[in-house]
Structures are given as C-alpha cells and as structure tokens.
Design a protein around this motif. Structure first.
Motif, PDB file in Angstrom:
ATOM      1  N   UNK A  66       1.050  -1.493  -0.024  1.00 54.12           N
ATOM      2  CA  UNK A  66      -0.026  -0.266   0.253  1.00 54.12           C
ATOM      3  C   UNK A  66       0.766   0.968  -0.526  1.00 54.12           C
ATOM      4  N   UNK A  67       0.728   1.816  -0.579  1.00 54.09           N
ATOM      5  CA  UNK A  67       1.217   3.655  -1.116  1.00 54.09           C
ATOM      6  C   UNK A  67       0.723   4.243   0.334  1.00 54.09           C
ATOM      7  N   UNK A  99       5.633   2.401   0.919  1.00 54.79           N
ATOM      8  CA  UNK A  99       5.306   1.400   0.476  1.00 54.79           C
ATOM      9  C   UNK A  99       5.209   0.329   1.408  1.00 54.79           C
ATOM     10  N   UNK A 100       4.275  -0.034   2.471  1.00 55.38           N
ATOM     11  CA  UNK A 100       3.800  -0.195   3.140  1.00 55.38           C
ATOM     12  C   UNK A 100       3.408  -1.802   2.686  1.00 55.38           C
ATOM     13  N   UNK A 101       4.231  -3.158   3.020  1.00 59.23           N
ATOM     14  CA  UNK A 101       3.693  -4.697   2.530  1.00 59.23           C
ATOM     15  C   UNK A 101       3.796  -5.307   3.677  1.00 59.23           C
ATOM     16  N   UNK A 124       6.731  -2.827  -5.677  1.00 56.51           N
ATOM     17  CA  UNK A 124       5.839  -3.747  -4.962  1.00 56.51           C
ATOM     18  C   UNK A 124       5.654  -5.389  -5.504  1.00 56.51           C
ATOM     19  N   UNK A 125       6.731  -5.127  -6.859  1.00 53.41           N
ATOM     20  CA  UNK A 125       6.151  -7.093  -7.536  1.00 53.41           C
ATOM     21  C   UNK A 125       7.107  -7.978  -7.071  1.00 53.41           C
ATOM     22  N   UNK A 129       3.201  -8.704  -5.162  1.00 49.36           N
ATOM     23  CA  UNK A 129       2.304  -7.949  -3.347  1.00 49.36           C
ATOM     24  C   UNK A 129       0.706  -7.616  -4.644  1.00 49.36           C
ATOM     25  N   UNK A 130      -0.314  -7.417  -4.323  1.00 51.20           N
ATOM     26  CA  UNK A 130      -1.047  -6.646  -4.544  1.00 51.20           C
ATOM     27  C   UNK A 130      -1.064  -4.744  -4.361  1.00 51.20           C
TER      28      UNK A 130
END
Length: 343
Positions: A66-67, A99-101, A124-125, A129-130
């Motif tokens: 998530x941004x 960018x929180x994973x 993210x890739x 991740x979605x």
C-alpha cells in the motif's frame, strides 16, 4: 551523551558487513516402539515469510503493498505498525512516501493512501504483492494499464473500496480497509492464496557485530519535516521511529512503530520532468547501512529478484526476525543530505 558522531554525506558512503545463517528444527519425541502423539509444544512451528516470526498456522495469504502518505498533514498514519516491510522513498520535491507491505498482519484500516510511482510498483512486484494506490504518475499509469501487477486504485474505486476521512482534507484523507482490499481482489479475480517467498533470518541465538548505534538520523535535503530518527529501545530490543521529532504511532490504536531491522540504501536519483518526478536506480546495487540490535554495519545492497536486501562479499546477510524498514537515499552528486549515528 554524544560519544561517537559520524556524518556521512550521500555521495561518499563506503561499506562492508558479515553475518551467518543457521536454521532451527524441532524434534518429535518418540516412545520405545512408536512415535508418541504430538503435543502442542512438540508440533513444528510455522514462521511468517516476511518477518520470520513464529505463527500458529501456516500463512497462505498473498502480500499486499500500500502506498501510504507521509506528508506532515497525513501524520499519524493508520496501519504502519502492522506492516512487515516498509520502504521509505522520495517522491517529488523533498517529500518521502511509504510503500507498506503486509502479509503476517492485516490492519483494519490503512492510510492515508497516496498516488503511485513506477519505482514503487517495481518494489511491490518484488514480493508479488497486490498494489494499492490512489492516483498515479504518467509512467506509473502506463505500468498499471499494462497489467504487469494486480492493483486497486482509488481513481477507479473512490467512494466504494476507498473511503474519505472527514477529519482530514484531500489529498490526505483516502483510506482503505483490509476488508475492502479483499472485496476488490475478489471482484477482480486476483489470486490471494499465494504467499511470497520467505526471506532469510538469523536464528534466535545469532547476533550482529558492528558499531554501537543507539540513535540513527537520516536527513533528506536538510528538510526537518522529513528528518527520520531511529532510537534503540533496549527493553524492547527494537527501534522506535520519529519524524520531525514526533514518534511514529498508529492513528487509530496509538501503537508505536517498532522494528528490528533498518536498511539504508544509497541509490542514484535523477529528476526526469518539470514536475520534479524521479527516476531511481534499483538495479545497480551500492552502499548501504544495516542496523540491528543497537549496532550498525556498513554493507552493500543488491536487488534480489526485485527485493532490496543487504549483502557482503556476494552473500546475502540474514535479517533479524521482525519488521524491516528500508530507507532509500540519493547518491547522486550535488544532492544534499546525510546519515549520522551515535552511541
């Protein structure tokens, strides 16, 4: 008391590190003739793929990236204390975004959500991740439209999956819940039961060598609004995080952000348009600092299949079990900024 200050300008970092990696295994006790029924204590424990922490059940959840807005008007944010990994990277100007994973935990609410940039999508890739964002730059939109990553964007779902908070003003008031993320994933037929490949972690008996570093400060362009300070909490064995002198906590729960690993990676940055958008090199590798257990090591960073990870002499350095924050700082000549630490 300041014992050993060190200020390193972004264009002149020099690094090295070492570590070891061991694996733990549980043994099932046996009777003379046949294996005894496994008790709760003897059942092999699972671990989170992105934190290494023990879990009662094996997690099959896909990760979600998530941004998250880091403008002063967006603080304190919601959901950061439950993220497994957080990247902090410059957007336009002197402003950083997160960018929180998420994989091991699913906070009820995350935000404020901010717009996409192409290099955040690449990060993210790395964890399959979605990708969740609200808005996009032209380059980011091209990536999203190409279908190279599953994503949900507030430009399409504003007012449905994404909700506007009444206590903040746009563009600092877009939020999404994990319930709505799952709903959006179902609507778009995203596969959500594929966990990311596990990171490598130190065993509980292993520790890290290095310079004593109870306090680390990162300054972006001498803008105090985005100064980052990590303070080591001896009792917790974790680092606390501060922005512009205020501790980073969760808006809803007031839980502090506590983390076990900090990686500060130096990368080339380049301004590419009149809006101040950036091109950031995540491929070449370079100098970095790895901070764990109140100690700092100078290391190298490498891109390992999309993941920015610490290395030494070509070997990946395992992380401590727990949360990881990765600060990306410019290495380009002429850019102003610094990293410092003290005992």
């Amino acid at each position: 008391m300041l014992k050993k200050p060190l200020i390193i300008f972004l264009s002149a970092l020099t690094l090295a590190a070492c570590s070891s990696d061991k694996e733990e295994a549980d043994k099932t006790p046996v009777k003379e003739e046949k294996a005894a029924p496994a008790s709760t204590e003897n059942v092999m424990k699972f671990q989170s793929p992105l934190t290494g922490e023990e879990m009662k059940e094996e997690s099959t959840d896909r990760s979600v990236a998530v941004m998250v807005n880091n403008h002063p008007k967006a603080r304190p944010q919601s959901g950061l204390s439950k993220a497994d990994i957080v990247y902090e990277v410059l957007a336009e100007g002197d402003v950083t975004r997160f960018l929180a994973i998420y994989q091991s935990q699913q906070p009820e609410q995350i935000g404020p959500v901010r717009s996409a940039r192409d290099y955040y999508i690449d990060l993210a890739k790395g964890y399959d991740s979605v990708y969740i964002a609200h808005g996009y730059s032209p380059d980011a939109k091209a990536k999203l439209d190409s279908g190279e990553i599953d994503h949900l964007n507030g430009m399409k779902y504003d007012g449905t999956l994404f909700k506007r908070a009444s206590f903040r003003k746009a563009p600092h008031n877009s939020y999404i819940s994990f319930e709505q993320i799952k709903k959006g994933a179902e609507q778009n037929d995203f596969v959500m039961d594929q966990p990311p490949q596990s990171l490598r972690f130190l065993s509980n008996e292993e520790s890290m060598d290095g310079e004593e570093a109870d306090s680390i400060m990162i300054s972006y362009f001498n803008n105090p609004l985005f100064d980052v300070v990590y303070e080591y909490n001896q009792d917790e064995g974790k680092y606390e995080r501060y922005s512009n002198g205020e501790q980073t906590v969760d808006y809803d729960t007031e839980d502090p952000v506590l983390l076990e690993n900090i990686l500060i990676a130096e990368t080339p940055h380049r301004i590419i348009d009149s809006a101040g958008r950036r091109e950031i090199d995540f491929q070449s590798g370079g100098h970095a600092y790895l901070i764990q257990e109140g100690k700092l090591r100078e290391v190298q960073w490498k891109n390992d299949e999309g993941r920015i990870l610490p290395y030494e002499n070509g070997k990946q350095i395992p992380l401590r079990k727990g949360s990881t924050w990765i600060n990306i700082i410019p290495s380009s000549p002429g850019l102003s900024g610094s990293v410092s630490y003290q005992e």
